[in-house]
Scaffold this motif. Sequence first.
Motif, PDB file in Angstrom:
ATOM      1  N   SER A  45       0.841  -1.195   0.000  1.00  0.00           N
ATOM      2  CA  SER A  45       0.000   0.000   0.000  1.00  0.00           C
ATOM      3  C   SER A  45       0.884   1.256   0.000  1.00  0.00           C
ATOM      4  O   SER A  45       0.624   2.219  -0.733  1.00  0.00           O
ATOM      5  N   LYS A  46       1.942   1.236   0.783  1.00  0.00           N
ATOM      6  CA  LYS A  46       2.864   2.395   0.825  1.00  0.00           C
ATOM      7  C   LYS A  46       3.583   2.557  -0.511  1.00  0.00           C
ATOM      8  O   LYS A  46       3.763   3.665  -1.011  1.00  0.00           O
TER       9      LYS A  46
ATOM     10  N   LYS B 208       2.563   1.669  -3.420  1.00  0.00           N
ATOM     11  CA  LYS B 208       1.617   2.128  -4.441  1.00  0.00           C
ATOM     12  C   LYS B 208       1.509   3.652  -4.453  1.00  0.00           C
ATOM     13  O   LYS B 208       1.300   4.252  -5.512  1.00  0.00           O
ATOM     14  N   ARG B 209       1.675   4.247  -3.285  1.00  0.00           N
ATOM     15  CA  ARG B 209       1.503   5.701  -3.197  1.00  0.00           C
ATOM     16  C   ARG B 209       2.730   6.454  -3.717  1.00  0.00           C
ATOM     17  O   ARG B 209       2.712   7.670  -3.810  1.00  0.00           O
TER      18      ARG B 209
ATOM     19  N   LYS C  21       2.956   7.118  -9.991  1.00  0.00           N
ATOM     20  CA  LYS C  21       1.689   7.408 -10.673  1.00  0.00           C
ATOM     21  C   LYS C  21       1.164   6.105 -11.242  1.00  0.00           C
ATOM     22  O   LYS C  21       1.601   5.649 -12.287  1.00  0.00           O
TER      23      LYS C  21
END
Lengths: 624, 212
Positions: free
Chosen positions: A454-455, A457-458, A461
């Motif tokens: 999740s981290k 992915k951020r 882009k």
Amino acid sequence: MSKSTTKHQSVYPLSRELLLSCEKPARYVGGEYNLAPVKPDAALQFLLCFPDAYEVGLSNLGVKILYDILNALPDASCEYCFAPWPDFGRVLREHQIPLYGLTSGIPARAFGMLGFSLQYELSYTTVLYMLDLAGIPFRARERGEGDPVVIAGGPCTVNPLPVADFFDLFVIGDGESAIKELAEAYIANKRAGGKKADFLRAAAKVRGVWVPDDDSGQRSAVSGQLKDEIATRHSVPLAMTQNERDSDRNCQPTTDNCPLKIKRAVEPDLDALPYPVKPVLPNIEAVHDRAVVELFRGCTRGCRFCQAGMIYRPVRERGFDRCKESAFSLIDNTGYDELSLTSLSSGDYPRIRELIADLSGALRMRHVGLTLPSLRLDSFSGDFKSGGGGLTFAPEAGTQRLRDIINKNITEEEILSACAAAFQRDNASVKLYFMLGLPFETQEDIDGIIALCSKIKRLGKRPKISVSCSVFVPKPHTPFQWCAQIGREKAEVSQRYLKAELKRLGVTFHYHDARVSEIEAVLARGDRALSGVVEAVYDAGSVLEGWTEFFNYERWTAAFAAANVQPENYGGARNLTEPLPWDFIDVGVTKAFLKREYARAEKGLTTEDCRKTCHGCGLRCKSK
Amino acid sequence: MLLFEFEKTGAFRYIPHVDMLRAVTRTLRRARIECGYSHGFNPHILLYFSPPLPIGTASRCEQCALDCVLSAEEFLERYNRAAPAGLKALSAAVFPYPVNPAAKVNKARYEIVLNTGKVEIKSCFAALSAAAREVLAGDLFEVSAGRDGGVKEARPLLHDIAVRAGGGAVAVDAVLSAGNRNLRADRFIEGLLKRAGLNYTGADITRVTLYQ
């Protein structure tokens, strides 16, 4: 198997009709570029057997090295042999064509020596497949003077017990000097008119060689005579009681002080050895089909799950100039458009940036791409790519706690920083490797994989992230060799959980069949009781089990039941004080060191890279 | 532009077209022959090949065109020094304009040898000759269309057949369509043998000439 061809008569030319009835007939016809010419009058005819398909085996660096060394000997001739795909295997059986050497077509059973490369445990049934197609008895005690000597090398030989009955000898460790000494011993024995037992007696004195006692007791006389000689040669103390001799027959010592250890062969200076710069080029697309330069052997990072990191110590580097020369020779001799610099952790090569800088310009002029497939996260600063279009990293565990337990020595900051750098350089895809079932794993660690993705992915882009999760297999000669493997059902629950959660995140998830890992774990820490199981699984029809479509779990469970073998005994936890079946193999790293590392893992303590600080693993490389 | 003709024989008759492309590319690289490359993220040598062959069919007339400044003689010498046996260049020519064998070739001649054995040569020759005459005189000639067992009408793709015997074998020379409209020689001979009421397998097929 057949007698319709005489032993030394080539099977070539094979019927076009038969070849065209099979997938990828180019696997079976020879004619590859850079094949060494056959020397039919050489005293040693050696068949290098890889128990997997052609397109897997021809890429293996170890067999390329041995092929070169053997063919350079004036009185030896070496050919390749790979496992036929099942369709061609059926053709061979139906038409009574024996398995053969790829260059000459001479039947395998006409060769003086067959050498198998054991790269992974699930290849064991394929070894029997190849022996069967060759018409060679499986068990060493059933083979006579007219049958080839059958030997094995490769990483699985650090615990050779599950297949000890099938081989005349094992070469444990680096093969370069050992294979040359074995070849010379074979040739000398042949010239002197000696028998197989005479050769095995000589072979047992070669560093790294283990000649198993057979279970009939017939060979114990050979090894009984040799023990003094081996002890003297390898500086191993020898004090055996009759009880110990009897227990040594099956190499399962009754005490922790195994009196006779087989020391792994170690090549101290890679630059003193030839490097294969004219490898045989596959006729069809093969895996990792590119020029490969091995930068160094061994690893100092000390990841506790990693068998390779333990059994290939100490680190031995190839010289800078040698690496460059090999790289350009390989490109000249092959025409490859990709060069790979490989090792267990390529970023640790001392002058890696300089090497890349020196190579890049010249390779770019020749339209050759450069890849470094084994890059640690903490080596990657975005300035070179690890291979392919995307980037691949191996955090192995989802939380810092578990990464510390396994001694991966990588922080979350480093993981995120490497991924961010990758995304900035237009590498919009990242592949992450993890393991399930690591020792002391909790649900929090599994959730940590999701949180980490999740981290990541951020950071970019719409980056493409894929996660690949294998199931941890405890391996001999590692700090985790006493640990239990996670049960299959539990592994599958975790896999389903991760699949669902990662799908929600838009992360692709790949995982290995937990049943495969279960069987790997049994064989990896197995003993001689498993040879009957391996044979039964082969008899039931299993071959090429490294390929998903051919793995058959039920055949294994049936074979375990029939042999009254409890697989959970092999996959379960071991007592730290009990002797282990593979204790008689001395890979250099001591059991005391492994126990210390296990204790540190229990406490979540890391151990620094041993390039910086020696932790007394037993090799004493800094004092040499 | 340089156009060279090469063989695909020996072990190389069994490699698929895409692997043959790779083998030729690697030979050019070993020979250090400077060629034109494509542009973009992943440049590759620009090569233009004659229509592909099925696995198992050999050839003495495969063609490849590339951008290259060497003379034909120099190309042949350097290429063949680096080429594997079975993939040697047989001839080369330089053209002042672009050449694309795939676009130009529309027919090919095949030599198909059947190992009938000495005893059956006469009867095989007679039956095949009769079948060939019948096919050429008629409008219909069915061949198998693929592994799914279908059939296709191939008479418009068949231009000539000549049957001959000698050296312990019967040979069929056939001129078949090649390229965009293609008749595979293995399916052709299977169809002709069926028409002749014969049952030989393992025909040795070699493409010997390409036509534009």
